[in-house]
Design an enzyme around this catalytic site. Structure first.
Site, PDB file in Angstrom:
ATOM      1  CG  HIS A   1      -1.993   1.008   1.162  1.00 15.29           C
ATOM      2  ND1 HIS A   1      -1.768   2.343   1.424  1.00 15.29           N
ATOM      3  CD2 HIS A   1      -3.294   0.899   0.816  1.00 15.29           C
ATOM      4  CE1 HIS A   1      -2.909   3.006   1.255  1.00 15.29           C
ATOM      5  NE2 HIS A   1      -3.847   2.152   0.873  1.00 15.29           N
TER       6      HIS A   1
ATOM      7  CB  ILE B   1      -4.948   8.037  -0.886  1.00 17.99           C
ATOM      8  CG1 ILE B   1      -4.655   6.871  -1.847  1.00 17.99           C
ATOM      9  CG2 ILE B   1      -5.287   7.517   0.511  1.00 17.99           C
ATOM     10  CD1 ILE B   1      -3.496   5.985  -1.435  1.00 17.99           C
TER      11      ILE B   1
ATOM     12  CB  ALA C   1      -9.755   3.977   3.647  1.00 17.41           C
TER      13      ALA C   1
ATOM     14  CD  GLU D   1      -5.516   2.152  -2.726  1.00 15.04           C
ATOM     15  OE1 GLU D   1      -4.933   2.993  -2.020  1.00 15.04           O
ATOM     16  OE2 GLU D   1      -6.292   1.323  -2.279  1.00 15.04           O
TER      17      GLU D   1
HETATM   18  O1  G3P Z   1      -6.670   1.228   0.493  1.00 15.36           O
HETATM   19  C1  G3P Z   1      -7.665   2.154   0.208  1.00 15.36           C
HETATM   20  C2  G3P Z   1      -7.241   3.525   0.333  1.00 15.36           C
HETATM   21  O2  G3P Z   1      -5.903   3.837   0.207  1.00 15.36           O
HETATM   22  C3  G3P Z   1      -8.129   4.528  -0.271  1.00 15.36           C
HETATM   23  O3  G3P Z   1      -8.294   5.470   0.724  1.00 15.36           O
HETATM   24  O4  G3P Z   1      -9.532   7.133   1.975  1.00 15.36           O
HETATM   25  O5  G3P Z   1      -9.142   7.443  -0.463  1.00 15.36           O
HETATM   26  O6  G3P Z   1     -10.731   5.684   0.317  1.00 15.36           O
HETATM   27  P1  G3P Z   1      -9.493   6.497   0.611  1.00 15.36           P
END
Ligand code: G3P
Length: 227
Positions: free
Chosen positions: A95, A148, A204, A143
């Site tokens: 990650h 994020i 997340a 990702e």
């Molecule tokens: O592993 C999922 C994550 O990194 C995404 O985070 O808070 O953008 O949904 P978020």
């Protein structure tokens, strides 16, 4: 219990709202929605909460990271055997908040194969997705780190990252599933991700920080079953 696709993976990260007893409450909300809708939902709580969650829900549980070291004198490392014994079915690796080297990824993937643990390997860009896919994880999750936690979904903001990632992985390792994540905050974002060729989404903050977990999870899970 193995992963079923398309899938919604909820990463609890180290959010306080999803720590300890609250990790179990969030996992229970995910389990309720999974049972009610038939959608495939997995949860990734912190290592310390793995056993609590895995022993009390009937949906797949993943660890958020692992170390490649085998059992022995490796103080402070996260042992794959311990992850398995805690009841998790697999592990997320690389990650962007917990990067590892490619040789470590290779080692973990090999050890997981022997332990019958599923690996979801993350990648920041399509070329990295291709590189890690050839190591043979079950899935690769693309990702873009800059999205994020922003609420700006990769499937809306950078759809080409998803499609390029899907194409790259299909070319080098067609059996590997491609997922995406970063900024995903609604069912509409999930729907777009699937339309772009992803076989699931990692999410997340939008869920962990939602006022009503169940409602938010349902919104994001429904596109997985209504296709
Ligand atoms: O592993 C999922 C994550 O990194 C995404 O985070 O808070 O953008 O949904 P978020």
């Amino acid at each position: 219990m193995k992963l079923r696709y398309p899938i919604l993976i909820i990463n609890f990260k180290t959010y306080i709202e999803a720590t300890g007893k609250r990790a179990l409450e969030l996992a229970k909300a995910a389990e309720k929605v999974a049972k009610e809708t038939g959608a495939s939902i997995a949860v990734a709580p912190q290592h310390i909460d793995l056993r609590l969650v895995a022993e009390n829900v009937e949906i797949p549980v993943l660890a958020q990271s692992a170390d490649p070291e085998p059992p022995g004198a490796h103080t402070g490392h996260i042992l794959l055997e311990a992850i398995k014994e805690a009841g998790a079915v697999g592990v997320i690796i690389n990650h962007s908040e917990k990067r590892i080297r490619i040789d470590q990824a290779r080692e973990i993937i090999e050890r997981c194969r022997n332990l019958d643990l599923t690996v979801v390997a993350c990648a920041a860009v399509p070329v990295e997705a291709g590189a890690i896919a050839v190591l043979g994880p079950e899935a690769v999750a693309i990702e873009p780190p800059e999205l994020i936690g922003t609420g700006r979904a990769v499937s809306r903001e950078k759809p080409e990252v998803v499609t390029n990632g899907v194409n790259m992985v299909r070319k080098v390792a067609p059996e590997v599933k491609v997922l995406c994540g970063a900024g995903v905050e609604s069912g509409e974002d999930v729907k777009r991700a699937l339309e772009l060729g992803a076989e699931g989404v990692l999410v997340a903050s939008a869920i962990v920080k939602a006022k009503n977990w169940e409602e938010k999870i349902r919104d994001m899970a429904l596109p997985l079953v209504k296709r």
